[in-house]
Write a protein that holds these residues in place. Sequence first.
Motif, PDB file in Angstrom:
ATOM      1  N   LYS A 170       5.508   5.901   4.654  1.00 13.77           N
ATOM      2  CA  LYS A 170       5.502   4.678   3.851  1.00 13.77           C
ATOM      3  C   LYS A 170       6.805   3.902   4.051  1.00 13.77           C
ATOM      4  N   LEU A 202      -3.394   5.508   2.678  1.00 13.32           N
ATOM      5  CA  LEU A 202      -4.360   5.000   3.647  1.00 13.32           C
ATOM      6  C   LEU A 202      -5.586   5.877   3.534  1.00 13.32           C
ATOM      7  N   LYS A 262      -2.137  -3.384  11.529  1.00 15.13           N
ATOM      8  CA  LYS A 262      -3.362  -2.580  11.615  1.00 15.13           C
ATOM      9  C   LYS A 262      -3.141  -1.386  12.554  1.00 15.13           C
ATOM     10  N   GLU A 302      -1.064   1.220  10.926  1.00 17.63           N
ATOM     11  CA  GLU A 302      -1.839   1.968   9.924  1.00 17.63           C
ATOM     12  C   GLU A 302      -2.751   3.001  10.569  1.00 17.63           C
ATOM     13  N   LYS A 326       0.833  -1.208   0.000  1.00 13.08           N
ATOM     14  CA  LYS A 326       0.000   0.000   0.000  1.00 13.08           C
ATOM     15  C   LYS A 326       0.860   1.247   0.000  1.00 13.08           C
ATOM     16  N   VAL A 385       1.130  10.035   5.145  1.00 14.40           N
ATOM     17  CA  VAL A 385       1.464   8.720   5.687  1.00 14.40           C
ATOM     18  C   VAL A 385       2.982   8.564   5.732  1.00 14.40           C
ATOM     19  N   ARG A 426      -6.395   9.592   5.227  1.00 15.10           N
ATOM     20  CA  ARG A 426      -5.162  10.177   5.739  1.00 15.10           C
ATOM     21  C   ARG A 426      -4.431  10.876   4.630  1.00 15.10           C
ATOM     22  N   ILE A 430       2.756   2.714   7.060  1.00 17.81           N
ATOM     23  CA  ILE A 430       2.466   1.566   6.197  1.00 17.81           C
ATOM     24  C   ILE A 430       3.680   0.640   6.125  1.00 17.81           C
TER      25      ILE A 430
END
Length: 360
Positions: free
Chosen positions: A29, A21, A315, A318, A18, A27, A24, A323
């Motif tokens: 990454k 998100l 989870k 995230e 991914k 992020v 959002r 991520i």
Amino acid sequence: MQKVFFRKIGVKSYKPGKSILLNRKKVIKLSANESALGFSPLIKRKISKIKLLSRYPDSKSKSLRKQISKKFKCNFDQIICGAGSDEIIQMICQLFLRKSDEVIIPKYSFLMYRIYSGIIGAKIVYAKENNFKISVDEILKKVTRRTKVVFLANPNNPTATYLSSTELKDLRKRLRSNILLVVDDAYEEYMLNKNYRSGLSLFKNFKNVFILRTFSKIYGLASLRVGWGYGSKEIVSALMKIKPPFNVSKIGEISALESLKDKNFINKSIKHNKKWAKILKTNFERFNINTNSITANFLFLNFDKCKISSRLFKKKLEEKGIIVRSLEVYGIKNKLRITIGNSKENIFLIKTLKSIFLNV
Ligand SMILES: Cc1ncc(COP(=O)(O)O)c(C=O)c1O
């Protein structure tokens, strides 16, 4: 209605980690092993001066190949550039494989080897690994008279383990000489391990080894898509016939060329990676998330002894905007792969890690 018929492609397409998100804007990454420090500042300066973007780039990427041959002390006409090393993997499969051929790939390795081999219709034979490390013996066990190519990445993505130079040389020695060994050096610049040597340095003069290199990792040019391959003159001139004419863009070529000149930036990235990989490993281990020993710019996180599962941990990250890469697409359970980020990202990650375990 006229119907047109095409081949049935019996492979699963590549599923990237991914990069966004939902809900959002920002992020962190850490899912694709990109460079923590971006790219060399020399590139920014150079790109702003590029003219003639309306013209096609040099179809043979001659300037970049010249610079590569100088920097890595290798022959110009044994180098081919591609839109990422990804494209070179594809071309190697096109050149070497037919339907009835077999390709040996370690069980957990970069997905594009199996995808491109599968598209041609070759039979993919997986070699077992020992505790997520490639095994020379297991590869050799899988050889048949139909074997044409063996692919491996050293260090390996996603497991972060590697074969020592002795093991790699042993593989080449014991592998039938008419089988092409492809050694993917994607992460070689990060490797500080004493018994490691790159495929390029070990096999420069071997006609039955092909080396892959990329500008997507330590050089920080993942979105520009530049990689290169090194093999015998005969292989490279055949690949040149397969290659799309303008596969490397002008911006890509110039940026890659500049990046090779900036030794300081690479040294800084290596130092950064060494420092943070160690800090992150220690922090994960405090919560019984074990990792393999440090190799490239990512860690393979093992949750088997941890009080929460990799899924739950992912989870929770995230929820905080971080991520990481699930390894379920590789068929690996209860493990994650995480890229070493920049200092700010890593500090936030450690803070998040502590807060997750405080609340479970
Ligand atoms: C082992 C390995 N080889 C090749 C690649 C592809 O790199 P490129 O961006 O040059 O296509 C990756 C990317 O993650 C990789 O991990």
